[in-house]
Design an enzyme around this catalytic site. Structure first.
Site, mmCIF file in Angstrom:
data_model
loop_
_atom_site.group_PDB
_atom_site.id
_atom_site.type_symbol
_atom_site.label_atom_id
_atom_site.label_comp_id
_atom_site.label_asym_id
_atom_site.label_seq_id
_atom_site.Cartn_x
_atom_site.Cartn_y
_atom_site.Cartn_z
ATOM 1 N N PRO A 52 0.794 -1.243 0.000
ATOM 2 C CA PRO A 52 0.000 0.000 0.000
ATOM 3 C C PRO A 52 0.828 1.295 0.000
ATOM 4 C CG PRO A 52 0.129 -0.874 2.209
ATOM 5 C CD PRO A 52 0.898 -1.825 1.336
ATOM 6 N N GLY A 53 2.134 1.188 -0.142
ATOM 7 C CA GLY A 53 2.919 2.409 -0.367
ATOM 8 C C GLY A 53 3.766 2.914 0.778
ATOM 9 N N LYS B 7 6.703 1.771 1.820
ATOM 10 C CA LYS B 7 8.099 1.849 1.385
ATOM 11 C C LYS B 7 8.262 2.831 0.227
ATOM 12 C CE LYS B 7 8.737 -2.877 2.933
ATOM 13 N NZ LYS B 7 7.295 -3.173 3.035
ATOM 14 N N CYS C 211 8.450 -10.357 4.478
ATOM 15 C CA CYS C 211 8.046 -10.380 5.889
ATOM 16 C C CYS C 211 7.822 -11.832 6.320
ATOM 17 C CB CYS C 211 6.820 -9.517 6.145
ATOM 18 S SG CYS C 211 5.423 -9.931 5.109
ATOM 19 N N ASP D 269 2.334 -2.469 -8.808
ATOM 20 C CA ASP D 269 1.785 -3.616 -8.088
ATOM 21 C C ASP D 269 0.944 -4.444 -9.044
ATOM 22 O OD1 ASP D 269 1.731 -4.262 -4.873
ATOM 23 O OD2 ASP D 269 0.086 -5.225 -5.963
#
Length: 319
Positions: free
Chosen positions: A118-119, A121, A236, A139
């Site tokens: 969702p932005g 980084k 992650c 994306d």
């Protein structure tokens, strides 16, 4: 702890029984909330003063970050303050600062964020570049671009292009980037505290499927980068299949080398796992563990691209 057998076997392969118990226990406790100051609009000291006046208990995130703030409790919803809506900060987990710090984007460069929504980084990259150069935020999932576009606008970012392509085929769209960030889709086995449904839903087959996709994406990321440029790979997840294994695959199939990520937190990458042996430079990668660092589990590695060839071509030329 209500995990399925596959996952327990994976974790037992990674940790000693004692450490495995600590890991499972730490996944039961939520991690502290963190926000990132948007330095395009404000600075950390000013933001902290305003939030304290609004009844927020906070402290600076850590030695290694100049923009992070840790939130302990708040009388107001932290995602709905006037400052949030005005774009003075982004809600972002501490671990996900690290890939951008490793990428170290410079003003005026061309940078690709290959799996950007969702932005968090992307917007950090744009702010480090001080709204200069160009950041292409891609994306593969169109529905996830809404949040990305909203965040880019809210944070006052003007050097970002948002697009929707399959990352594996991105070289057909554009290449020659100075730096590429691939924060790869993964099983999320580092962030179980955030999403406990993973405990039962993820199986070993999912790890293998993800690993296959990640291998395709990392080669594409390297191919999108110019010779002499840098690629940062992060997930992650804490599994070796999604991390060192993917990195080792990239090293065997492209002329890249692992360089020091200059991240001051985390443990070394693993050079051996069960019966697998990886390139010794894989240890330059960084592993973040929830039970050790009190942050989401994470993996970050930085690659430098030597040239457009492959090790196989180099060998044949050598012959």
């Amino acid at each position: 702890y209500s995990y399925n057998e596959d996952l327990i076997n994976v974790f037992m392969g990674l940790f000693s029984p004692g450490e495995c118990a600590q890991f499972l226990e730490s996944n039961e406790k939520p991690k502290p909330s963190t926000i990132r100051t948007n330095t395009l609009k404000t600075n950390r000291r000013h933001l902290a003063q305003i939030l304290i006046q609004r009844g927020v208990t906070l402290e600076p995130l850590a030695e290694w970050s100049k923009v992070g703030i840790k939130i302990f409790e708040s009388r107001v919803p932290i995602g709905a303050t006037p400052e949030y809506l005005a774009g003075h900060y982004m809600l972002q987990s501490a671990s996900s600062f690290l890939p951008v710090i490793a990428l170290a984007p410079q003003p005026g460069e061309r940078v690709l964020d290959m799996a950007a929504a969702p932005g968090g980084k992307t917007s950090y990259i744009c702010q480090l570049m001080k709204n200069t150069g160009v950041v292409v935020a891609n994306d593969a999932k169109a529905e996830r671009l809404k949040s990305l576009k909203f965040n880019v606008q809210r944070l006052g970012i003007t050097n970002c292009i948002v697009c929707n392509y399959d990352g594996r085929k991105f070289t057909k769209v554009m290449k020659g980037f100075d730096r590429v960030l691939l924060d790869a889709p993964c099983t999320g086995l580092g962030i179980i505290a955030k999403d406990p449904s993973v405990k039962t839903s993820r199986q070993y087959i999912d790890i293998k499927k993800m690993s296959h996709l990640q291998k395709e994406l990392i080669l594409s990321a390297i191919d999108c980068c110019k010779p002499g440029g840098y690629v940062v790979y992060s997930t992650c997840s804490i599994t070796v299949e999604e991390n060192e294994w993917v990195l080792d695959y990239a090293l065997r199939n492209r002329n890249v080398k692992v360089v020091d990520s200059e991240i001051e937190v985390g443990e070394e990458g693993m050079t051996k796992y069960l019966d697998k042996r990886f390139d010794p430079n894989v240890r330059k990668a960084r592993r973040i563990y929830p039970h050790v660092h009190n942050m989401d589990g994470f993996f970050v590695a930085k690659l430098k691209k030597i040239d457009n060839g492959t090790p196989q071509q180099a060998q044949e030329q050598g012959k």
